[in-house]
Design a protein around this motif. Structure first.
Motif, PDB file in Angstrom:
ATOM      1  N   ALA A  61      77.410 -69.828  31.962  1.00 16.34           N
ATOM      2  CA  ALA A  61      76.585 -70.440  33.254  1.00 16.34           C
ATOM      3  C   ALA A  61      75.156 -70.420  32.645  1.00 16.34           C
ATOM      4  O   ALA A  61      74.140 -70.722  33.395  1.00 16.34           O
ATOM      5  N   GLY A  62      74.868 -69.940  31.398  1.00 12.71           N
ATOM      6  CA  GLY A  62      73.502 -69.718  30.994  1.00 12.71           C
ATOM      7  C   GLY A  62      72.888 -68.303  31.486  1.00 12.71           C
ATOM      8  O   GLY A  62      73.432 -67.422  30.976  1.00 12.71           O
ATOM      9  N   ALA A  63      71.825 -68.251  31.650  1.00 11.94           N
ATOM     10  CA  ALA A  63      70.995 -66.949  31.717  1.00 11.94           C
ATOM     11  C   ALA A  63      71.712 -66.108  32.896  1.00 11.94           C
ATOM     12  O   ALA A  63      71.745 -66.627  34.101  1.00 11.94           O
ATOM     13  N   ASP A  64      71.854 -64.712  32.876  1.00  6.95           N
ATOM     14  CA  ASP A  64      72.423 -63.935  33.882  1.00  6.95           C
ATOM     15  C   ASP A  64      71.164 -63.675  35.132  1.00  6.95           C
ATOM     16  O   ASP A  64      69.952 -63.675  34.629  1.00  6.95           O
ATOM     17  N   LEU A  65      71.671 -63.753  35.959  1.00 11.66           N
ATOM     18  CA  LEU A  65      70.782 -63.887  37.184  1.00 11.66           C
ATOM     19  C   LEU A  65      69.784 -62.143  37.175  1.00 11.66           C
ATOM     20  O   LEU A  65      68.691 -62.256  37.414  1.00 11.66           O
ATOM     21  N   ASN A  66      70.466 -61.147  36.891  1.00  9.57           N
ATOM     22  CA  ASN A  66      69.766 -59.720  36.837  1.00  9.57           C
ATOM     23  C   ASN A  66      68.814 -59.953  35.453  1.00  9.57           C
ATOM     24  O   ASN A  66      67.696 -59.233  35.816  1.00  9.57           O
ATOM     25  N   TRP A  67      69.273 -60.638  34.566  1.00  8.79           N
ATOM     26  CA  TRP A  67      68.289 -60.567  33.254  1.00  8.79           C
ATOM     27  C   TRP A  67      67.151 -61.456  33.893  1.00  8.79           C
ATOM     28  O   TRP A  67      65.786 -61.105  33.470  1.00  8.79           O
ATOM     29  N   MET A  68      67.122 -62.636  34.464  1.00 13.60           N
ATOM     30  CA  MET A  68      66.056 -63.392  34.903  1.00 13.60           C
ATOM     31  C   MET A  68      65.413 -62.528  35.825  1.00 13.60           C
ATOM     32  O   MET A  68      63.976 -62.680  35.812  1.00 13.60           O
ATOM     33  N   ARG A  69      65.760 -61.913  36.737  1.00  9.43           N
ATOM     34  CA  ARG A  69      65.210 -61.136  37.805  1.00  9.43           C
ATOM     35  C   ARG A  69      64.400 -60.016  36.836  1.00  9.43           C
ATOM     36  O   ARG A  69      63.106 -59.970  37.307  1.00  9.43           O
ATOM     37  N   SER A  70      64.772 -59.240  35.912  1.00  9.19           N
ATOM     38  CA  SER A  70      64.064 -58.490  35.270  1.00  9.19           C
ATOM     39  C   SER A  70      62.925 -59.042  34.368  1.00  9.19           C
ATOM     40  O   SER A  70      61.674 -58.528  34.353  1.00  9.19           O
ATOM     41  N   MET A  71      63.113 -60.358  34.037  1.00 13.43           N
ATOM     42  CA  MET A  71      61.915 -60.946  33.478  1.00 13.43           C
ATOM     43  C   MET A  71      60.784 -61.489  34.217  1.00 13.43           C
ATOM     44  O   MET A  71      59.548 -61.408  33.745  1.00 13.43           O
ATOM     45  N   ALA A  72      61.210 -61.712  35.519  1.00 11.96           N
ATOM     46  CA  ALA A  72      60.000 -61.823  36.273  1.00 11.96           C
ATOM     47  C   ALA A  72      59.354 -60.627  36.561  1.00 11.96           C
ATOM     48  O   ALA A  72      57.964 -61.043  37.064  1.00 11.96           O
ATOM     49  N   GLN A  73      59.652 -59.617  36.491  1.00 11.44           N
ATOM     50  CA  GLN A  73      58.898 -58.281  36.485  1.00 11.44           C
ATOM     51  C   GLN A  73      57.943 -57.774  35.107  1.00 11.44           C
ATOM     52  O   GLN A  73      57.270 -56.940  35.295  1.00 11.44           O
ATOM     53  N   LYS A  74      58.112 -58.511  34.111  1.00  5.29           N
ATOM     54  CA  LYS A  74      57.764 -58.080  32.774  1.00  5.29           C
ATOM     55  C   LYS A  74      56.358 -58.869  32.635  1.00  5.29           C
ATOM     56  O   LYS A  74      56.257 -60.115  32.910  1.00  5.29           O
ATOM     57  N   ASN A  75      55.434 -58.471  31.763  1.00  6.39           N
ATOM     58  CA  ASN A  75      54.255 -58.899  31.428  1.00  6.39           C
ATOM     59  C   ASN A  75      54.750 -60.071  30.249  1.00  6.39           C
ATOM     60  O   ASN A  75      55.463 -60.280  29.766  1.00  6.39           O
TER      61      ASN A  75
END
Length: 267
Positions: free
Chosen positions: A64-78
């Motif tokens: 399905a592509g990118a994992d939701l938890n991974w995407m969530r963590s990226m949103a918090q990164k600089n």
């Protein structure tokens, strides 16, 4: 080596398998899966016993592509953290695209986002008739940046102008017409079709297959000038005098199987 999110194996005939193994989340991948796939690809690439690499997945969907938890963590990164993170995915695509032996992708169910990039990086792709594909990034305010060179090479700029922008799903038939997928098979027939393709590949000289991949990388989209002509002449001369080149030519002239031709039964 023991992995958390993938499985790997190597048969006595040189068929390596890299299997996405998170069926409970449709084989979505994040930083752990990316790191594990990188390691597996490096290990297989360094192993001269590997003659073909098969990329596939367990469960109903390829990925399905990118994992939701991974995407969530990226949103918090600089920015720098996101740049480093994207670099890891880019390295995964590079390793797969530049794998020295032939690569074969087997696609069932969904292949979305980055997973479509994995398919585009493989030399050959087989898919079930019911498979579906999507470059969905713009729906959530992103772009398919890291995978774009491979996808554009596979399906062309014109198709990318549509699917990068619409984020619509397209079916296996469209994927075949676009050149992303080479062969479509009925449900449940993916492995048997893969076995037939593997039999075809394993008949060929392992050294020549690797050199053919190097040749394509060196020649693609290069101007046909004296430099390229000299380069291709040097490549054929070198392989003619190589051990496998000599064996192949001798076997052909003597009307016998070459030494590398192993039995392709019971893959």
């Amino acid at each position: 080596m023991t992995y958390q999110t993938i499985q790997t194996s190597l048969s006595t005939k040189g068929v390596a398998e890299l299997v996405l193994n998170r069926p409970e989340v449709h084989n979505a991948f994040g930083d752990v899966t990316i790191a594990e796939m990188q390691q597996a690809l490096r290990d297989f690439a360094a192993n001269p016993a590997v003659r073909v690499l098969v990329l596939k997945s367990n469960g109903k969907n390829f990925s399905a592509g990118a994992d939701l938890n991974w995407m969530r963590s990226m949103a918090q990164k600089n920015y720098q953290q996101n740049l480093d993170d994207a670099g890891e995915l880019a390295e995964l695509m590079r390793l797969l695209d530049n794998f020295p032996a032939p690569t074969l992708a087997l696609v069932q169910g969904a292949a979305f986002g980055g997973a479509l990039g994995l398919v585009a990086c493989c030399d050959i792709a087989l898919a079930e008739q019911s498979a579906s594909f999507c470059l969905s990034e713009v729906k959530i305010g992103l772009i398919p940046a890291v995978i774009s060179p491979y996808v554009m090479r596979a399906i062309g700029e014109r198709a990318c102008r549509r699917y990068f922008l619409t984020a619509e799903r397209f079916d296996a038939s469209a994927a075949s017409q676009l050149g992303l997928v080479h062969q479509l098979v009925d449900a449940g027939q993916l492995q048997s079709a893969a076995d037939a393709m593997l039999q075809q590949l394993l008949q060929n000289s392992p050294a020549a297959l690797r050199c053919a991949k190097e040749l394509m990388a060196a020649v693609y989209q290069q101007p046909i000038d004296p430099s390229l002509i000299d380069s291709t002449s040097a490549r054929i001369a070198a392989i003619r005098v190589s051990a496998e080149g000599q064996e192949g030519l001798t076997a052909f002239l003597e009307k016998r199987p070459p030494a590398w031709l192993a039995s392709t039964e019971n893959l």
